[in-house]
Design a protein around this motif. Structure first.
Motif, mmCIF file in Angstrom:
data_model
loop_
_atom_site.group_PDB
_atom_site.id
_atom_site.type_symbol
_atom_site.label_atom_id
_atom_site.label_comp_id
_atom_site.label_asym_id
_atom_site.label_seq_id
_atom_site.Cartn_x
_atom_site.Cartn_y
_atom_site.Cartn_z
ATOM 1 N N LYS A 197 0.813 -1.220 0.000
ATOM 2 C CA LYS A 197 0.000 0.000 0.000
ATOM 3 C C LYS A 197 0.847 1.273 0.000
ATOM 4 O O LYS A 197 0.382 2.333 -0.381
ATOM 5 C CB LYS A 197 -0.935 0.001 1.209
ATOM 6 N N SER A 198 2.096 1.170 0.432
ATOM 7 C CA SER A 198 2.958 2.344 0.487
ATOM 8 C C SER A 198 3.314 2.815 -0.926
ATOM 9 O O SER A 198 3.900 2.056 -1.702
ATOM 10 C CB SER A 198 4.251 2.022 1.240
ATOM 11 N N PRO A 199 2.983 4.055 -1.301
ATOM 12 C CA PRO A 199 3.305 4.567 -2.636
ATOM 13 C C PRO A 199 4.800 4.511 -2.943
ATOM 14 O O PRO A 199 5.191 4.202 -4.065
ATOM 15 C CB PRO A 199 2.808 6.027 -2.579
ATOM 16 N N LYS A 200 5.626 4.819 -1.944
ATOM 17 C CA LYS A 200 7.067 4.817 -2.151
ATOM 18 C C LYS A 200 7.569 3.413 -2.471
ATOM 19 O O LYS A 200 8.342 3.218 -3.415
ATOM 20 C CB LYS A 200 7.778 5.353 -0.907
ATOM 21 N N THR A 201 7.106 2.434 -1.687
ATOM 22 C CA THR A 201 7.534 1.049 -1.915
ATOM 23 C C THR A 201 7.009 0.536 -3.247
ATOM 24 O O THR A 201 7.706 -0.188 -3.972
ATOM 25 C CB THR A 201 7.040 0.136 -0.768
ATOM 26 N N ARG A 202 5.776 0.897 -3.599
ATOM 27 C CA ARG A 202 5.210 0.495 -4.887
ATOM 28 C C ARG A 202 6.042 1.046 -6.040
ATOM 29 O O ARG A 202 6.284 0.362 -7.035
ATOM 30 C CB ARG A 202 3.757 0.966 -5.014
ATOM 31 N N LYS A 203 6.486 2.296 -5.899
ATOM 32 C CA LYS A 203 7.322 2.910 -6.937
ATOM 33 C C LYS A 203 8.622 2.145 -7.096
ATOM 34 O O LYS A 203 9.064 1.860 -8.224
ATOM 35 C CB LYS A 203 7.618 4.363 -6.545
ATOM 36 N N ILE A 204 9.255 1.791 -5.986
ATOM 37 C CA ILE A 204 10.515 1.048 -6.033
ATOM 38 C C ILE A 204 10.308 -0.313 -6.702
ATOM 39 O O ILE A 204 11.097 -0.735 -7.558
ATOM 40 C CB ILE A 204 11.089 0.856 -4.614
ATOM 41 N N LEU A 205 9.237 -1.009 -6.326
ATOM 42 C CA LEU A 205 8.955 -2.326 -6.897
ATOM 43 C C LEU A 205 8.629 -2.233 -8.383
ATOM 44 O O LEU A 205 9.060 -3.085 -9.178
ATOM 45 C CB LEU A 205 7.801 -2.989 -6.140
ATOM 46 N N CYS A 206 7.879 -1.202 -8.772
ATOM 47 C CA CYS A 206 7.532 -1.021 -10.188
ATOM 48 C C CYS A 206 8.781 -0.755 -11.024
ATOM 49 O O CYS A 206 8.942 -1.299 -12.121
ATOM 50 C CB CYS A 206 6.533 0.127 -10.356
ATOM 51 N N ASP A 207 9.686 0.090 -10.507
ATOM 52 C CA ASP A 207 10.936 0.382 -11.214
ATOM 53 C C ASP A 207 11.790 -0.874 -11.336
ATOM 54 O O ASP A 207 12.408 -1.127 -12.378
ATOM 55 C CB ASP A 207 11.722 1.468 -10.479
ATOM 56 N N LEU A 208 11.811 -1.661 -10.262
ATOM 57 C CA LEU A 208 12.571 -2.905 -10.274
ATOM 58 C C LEU A 208 12.021 -3.864 -11.324
ATOM 59 O O LEU A 208 12.769 -4.443 -12.113
ATOM 60 C CB LEU A 208 12.528 -3.563 -8.886
ATOM 61 N N LEU A 209 10.705 -4.006 -11.355
ATOM 62 C CA LEU A 209 10.073 -4.901 -12.328
ATOM 63 C C LEU A 209 10.341 -4.438 -13.756
ATOM 64 O O LEU A 209 10.594 -5.263 -14.644
ATOM 65 C CB LEU A 209 8.564 -4.973 -12.076
ATOM 66 N N ARG A 210 10.261 -3.137 -13.993
ATOM 67 C CA ARG A 210 10.470 -2.629 -15.344
ATOM 68 C C ARG A 210 11.859 -2.988 -15.853
ATOM 69 O O ARG A 210 12.036 -3.346 -17.016
ATOM 70 C CB ARG A 210 10.290 -1.116 -15.371
ATOM 71 N N ASN A 211 12.851 -2.914 -14.968
ATOM 72 C CA ASN A 211 14.214 -3.235 -15.387
ATOM 73 C C ASN A 211 14.489 -4.733 -15.420
ATOM 74 O O ASN A 211 15.279 -5.213 -16.227
ATOM 75 C CB ASN A 211 15.218 -2.537 -14.463
ATOM 76 N N LEU A 212 13.828 -5.488 -14.536
ATOM 77 C CA LEU A 212 14.032 -6.933 -14.525
ATOM 78 C C LEU A 212 13.386 -7.603 -15.734
ATOM 79 O O LEU A 212 13.927 -8.554 -16.302
ATOM 80 C CB LEU A 212 13.470 -7.538 -13.239
ATOM 81 N N GLU A 213 12.215 -7.098 -16.123
ATOM 82 C CA GLU A 213 11.521 -7.669 -17.273
ATOM 83 C C GLU A 213 12.065 -7.063 -18.565
ATOM 84 O O GLU A 213 11.351 -6.583 -19.431
ATOM 85 C CB GLU A 213 10.014 -7.429 -17.147
ATOM 86 N N ASP A 214 13.358 -7.081 -18.674
ATOM 87 C CA ASP A 214 14.084 -6.487 -19.795
ATOM 88 C C ASP A 214 14.056 -7.436 -20.997
ATOM 89 O O ASP A 214 14.463 -8.594 -20.892
ATOM 90 C CB ASP A 214 15.519 -6.221 -19.348
ATOM 91 N N ARG A 215 13.586 -6.933 -22.128
ATOM 92 C CA ARG A 215 13.542 -7.732 -23.353
ATOM 93 C C ARG A 215 14.413 -7.080 -24.425
ATOM 94 O O ARG A 215 14.108 -7.139 -25.615
ATOM 95 C CB ARG A 215 12.091 -7.860 -23.818
ATOM 96 N N SER A 216 15.478 -6.430 -23.966
ATOM 97 C CA SER A 216 16.328 -5.689 -24.892
ATOM 98 C C SER A 216 17.063 -6.582 -25.882
ATOM 99 O O SER A 216 17.479 -6.113 -26.949
ATOM 100 C CB SER A 216 17.340 -4.837 -24.123
ATOM 101 N N GLU A 217 17.217 -7.852 -25.537
ATOM 102 C CA GLU A 217 17.922 -8.745 -26.468
ATOM 103 C C GLU A 217 17.101 -9.021 -27.721
ATOM 104 O O GLU A 217 17.617 -9.472 -28.744
ATOM 105 C CB GLU A 217 18.288 -10.062 -25.770
ATOM 106 N N LEU A 218 15.787 -8.749 -27.652
ATOM 107 C CA LEU A 218 14.908 -8.932 -28.815
ATOM 108 C C LEU A 218 14.948 -7.676 -29.669
ATOM 109 O O LEU A 218 14.934 -6.566 -29.159
ATOM 110 C CB LEU A 218 13.477 -9.217 -28.361
ATOM 111 N N GLU A 219 14.993 -7.840 -30.969
ATOM 112 C CA GLU A 219 15.171 -6.697 -31.864
ATOM 113 C C GLU A 219 13.998 -6.477 -32.819
ATOM 114 O O GLU A 219 13.586 -5.354 -33.075
ATOM 115 C CB GLU A 219 16.460 -6.893 -32.676
#
Length: 338
Positions: A113-135
């Motif tokens: 529920k914490s907005p700050k923690t949600r922001k951190i988790l969302c940023d983490l997920l965005r970088n972890l779910e990296d599909r940059s190897e696909l072109e």
């Protein structure tokens, strides 16, 4: 609960390179080390124990203050532990934990529920779910949502994105030259503009800056597609270490559009005015057009900057007066001064 002297109490212990925790009961540090080393198959000589949370070393006196089931890390001689943050570093240092991290982050996010923690988790997920190897478009259809069908690869689209930014600078120069009132001066301005335009066309509008398939010397990003903020116009590097990979996800691609290709010596306040002023009493042949080209359209004067690091106030930097005219014009001026 804090235990009394001589009473065995339960603790959770682990080694430096293994995140599995084991239960151990001990009445003092000596017993804890002996049992822990035996359980984890570590040498007793030089072994020491510290708090998992913050790395505080557990001494004989400190042991008595510990609560039951305190999480501890057993270390061999010369090993150190800086606290729970070390776990994050170890997890992120290897791709083998990525899937587990994604699942854990999603699980935490669903009930957070914490907005700050949600922001951190969302940023983490965005970088972890990296599909940059696909072109290609057929490989990562999500990335291409909203992108015109004519673009078949990520590199082609980002190259076009960079070209568009550079073209917008050209349009500003074009508008400024056409606004000159004196007919004779306007003719010279238009000729100069045409020459610079040809230079830019030959360089294909420097779209290579965002294209990860280009040679290292020609691109701003890494081969994987990572861009790093180069800091505001008056800094040598970004103090916040901003970075982004627009090749990794659709969201990152969209966020990257807010980053600026910023002119250190400002385009509107300095470069274009100096360009027009130089042509007031000189022909386009007298002007060092290559200098103005490099100031307007190349990394000689452009920096890729995160929106937070983009300072919109006046930069107070001017064009180099010794580079505005061609060498022969500089020599004529010197002769007149003599």
């Amino acid at each position: 609960m804090v235990g009394s002297l001589g009473t065995s109490r339960p603790f959770k212990i682990r080694s430096l390179h293994d995140n599995r925790k084991y239960g151990v009961a001990a009445s003092d540090v000596k017993e804890l080390l002996k049992k822990g080393c035996n359980l984890l198959q570590l040498p007793l000589s030089g072994a020491h124990v510290c708090l998992y949370a913050d790395g505080t070393k557990v001494t004989k006196e400190f042991f008595a203050t510990l609560h039951d089931n305190t999480e501890l890390v057993l270390l061999c001689k010369d090993q150190t532990w800086g606290g729970a943050v070390c776990d994050i570093g170890q997890l992120l240092s290897s791709d083998q934990h990525t899937t587990g991290l994604v699942q854990a982050a999603k699980g935490l996010l669903s009930g957070e529920k914490s907005p700050k923690t949600r922001k951190i988790l969302c940023d983490l997920l965005r970088n972890l779910e990296d599909r940059s190897e696909l072109e290609g478009r057929d490989e990562d259809t999500e990335w291409f949502k909203g992108v015109e069908a004519r673009f078949k690869t990520k590199s082609a689209y980002l190259k076009y994105n960079c070209e568009n930014r550079i073209r917008s600078y050209m349009k500003e120069l074009d508008g400024a030259t056409k606004s000159v009132r004196k007919a004779k001066v306007r003719v010279e301005c238009l000729q100069a503009f045409e020459s610079i335009s040809q230079m830019l066309k030959l360089d294909k509008y420097n779209g290579c800056y965002f294209d990860r398939t280009q040679k290292e010397a020609h691109r701003i990003c890494t081969q994987e597609g990572w861009f790093t903020c180069q800091g505001s116009f008056d800094q040598t590097q970004c103090a916040s270490l901003h970075s982004i990979n627009p090749y990794g996800s659709r969201e990152s691609r969209i966020v990257f559009s807010t980053w600026n290709l910023d002119h250190r010596i400002e385009k509107k306040r300095a470069i274009i005015p100096a360009f027009l002023e130089a042509l007031q009493n000189h022909t386009s042949e007298d002007i060092n057009l290559t200098y103005f080209y490099r100031m307007l359209f190349t990394r000689d004067n452009l920096k890729l900057v995160h929106i937070v690091c983009h300072k919109k106030g006046a930069h107070n930097l001017l064009c180099d007066p010794n580079k505005i005219f061609k060498r022969k014009q500089q020599d004529k001026k010197k002769m007149r001064l003599k």
